[in-house]
Design a protein around this motif. Structure first.
Motif, PDB file in Angstrom:
ATOM      1  N   UNK A   1       0.820  -1.209   0.000  1.00  0.00           N
ATOM      2  CA  UNK A   1       0.000   0.000   0.000  1.00  0.00           C
ATOM      3  C   UNK A   1       0.855   1.261   0.000  1.00  0.00           C
ATOM      4  N   UNK A   2       1.938   1.253   0.755  1.00  0.00           N
ATOM      5  CA  UNK A   2       2.839   2.408   0.750  1.00  0.00           C
ATOM      6  C   UNK A   2       3.472   2.608  -0.619  1.00  0.00           C
ATOM      7  N   UNK A   3       3.841   1.518  -1.252  1.00  0.00           N
ATOM      8  CA  UNK A   3       4.426   1.606  -2.591  1.00  0.00           C
ATOM      9  C   UNK A   3       3.414   2.170  -3.583  1.00  0.00           C
ATOM     10  N   UNK A   4       2.184   1.696  -3.510  1.00  0.00           N
ATOM     11  CA  UNK A   4       1.144   2.234  -4.383  1.00  0.00           C
ATOM     12  C   UNK A   4       0.877   3.708  -4.093  1.00  0.00           C
ATOM     13  N   UNK A   5       0.895   4.088  -2.836  1.00  0.00           N
ATOM     14  CA  UNK A   5       0.681   5.490  -2.464  1.00  0.00           C
ATOM     15  C   UNK A   5       1.777   6.393  -2.990  1.00  0.00           C
ATOM     16  N   UNK A   6       3.013   5.968  -2.850  1.00  0.00           N
ATOM     17  CA  UNK A   6       4.136   6.761  -3.367  1.00  0.00           C
ATOM     18  C   UNK A   6       4.058   6.853  -4.885  1.00  0.00           C
ATOM     19  N   UNK A   7       3.712   5.780  -5.535  1.00  0.00           N
ATOM     20  CA  UNK A   7       3.582   5.798  -6.989  1.00  0.00           C
ATOM     21  C   UNK A   7       2.466   6.711  -7.448  1.00  0.00           C
ATOM     22  N   UNK A   8       1.321   6.672  -6.769  1.00  0.00           N
ATOM     23  CA  UNK A   8       0.195   7.542  -7.124  1.00  0.00           C
ATOM     24  C   UNK A   8       0.555   9.002  -6.905  1.00  0.00           C
ATOM     25  N   UNK A   9       1.239   9.291  -5.796  1.00  0.00           N
ATOM     26  CA  UNK A   9       1.667  10.669  -5.535  1.00  0.00           C
ATOM     27  C   UNK A   9       2.653  11.147  -6.601  1.00  0.00           C
ATOM     28  N   UNK A  10       3.587  10.311  -6.957  1.00  0.00           N
ATOM     29  CA  UNK A  10       4.571  10.698  -7.972  1.00  0.00           C
ATOM     30  C   UNK A  10       3.902  10.916  -9.325  1.00  0.00           C
ATOM     31  N   UNK A  11       2.897  10.129  -9.618  1.00  0.00           N
ATOM     32  CA  UNK A  11       2.179  10.287 -10.892  1.00  0.00           C
ATOM     33  C   UNK A  11       1.367  11.577 -10.910  1.00  0.00           C
ATOM     34  N   UNK A  12       0.679  11.872  -9.808  1.00  0.00           N
ATOM     35  CA  UNK A  12      -0.196  13.036  -9.763  1.00  0.00           C
ATOM     36  C   UNK A  12       0.548  14.341  -9.521  1.00  0.00           C
ATOM     37  N   UNK A  13       1.656  14.316  -8.813  1.00  0.00           N
ATOM     38  CA  UNK A  13       2.367  15.544  -8.454  1.00  0.00           C
ATOM     39  C   UNK A  13       3.660  15.720  -9.232  1.00  0.00           C
ATOM     40  N   UNK A  14       3.925  14.870 -10.178  1.00  0.00           N
ATOM     41  CA  UNK A  14       5.172  14.953 -10.927  1.00  0.00           C
ATOM     42  C   UNK A  14       5.181  16.128 -11.885  1.00  0.00           C
ATOM     43  N   UNK A  15       6.315  16.393 -12.530  1.00  0.00           N
ATOM     44  CA  UNK A  15       6.442  17.538 -13.440  1.00  0.00           C
ATOM     45  C   UNK A  15       5.539  17.413 -14.671  1.00  0.00           C
ATOM     46  N   UNK A  16       5.195  16.214 -15.088  1.00  0.00           N
ATOM     47  CA  UNK A  16       4.331  16.021 -16.241  1.00  0.00           C
ATOM     48  C   UNK A  16       2.909  15.665 -15.816  1.00  0.00           C
TER      49      UNK A  16
END
Length: 70
Positions: free
Chosen positions: A44-59
């Protein structure tokens, strides 16, 4: 076929009861509640970090979309 020198493994009877004696007994793997909870939490933590990186990333969708490129 090449001939190899006689060694201790040549003395084992072919119809003996022991098979695979070089491998030890492997009990079935049992995961307890604590281990299972840790695995689920890590996932769940891995999925959360991935979702955050996808939504808050530069693209990210909508990031800087209102400013024109110079």
């Amino acid at each position: 076929m090449t001939q190899h020198p006689h060694d201790e493994f040549d003395d084992v009877p072919e119809d003996g009861a022991r098979q695979g004696a070089h491998r030890g007994h492997r009990p079935t793997a049992r995961v307890g509640a604590r281990e299972l909870a840790a695995i689920v939490l890590a996932g769940l933590l891995t999925l959360g970090v991935g979702a955050y990186a996808y939504l808050a990333g530069p693209d990210a969708p909508g990031a800087g979309a209102s400013a024109p490129a110079r």
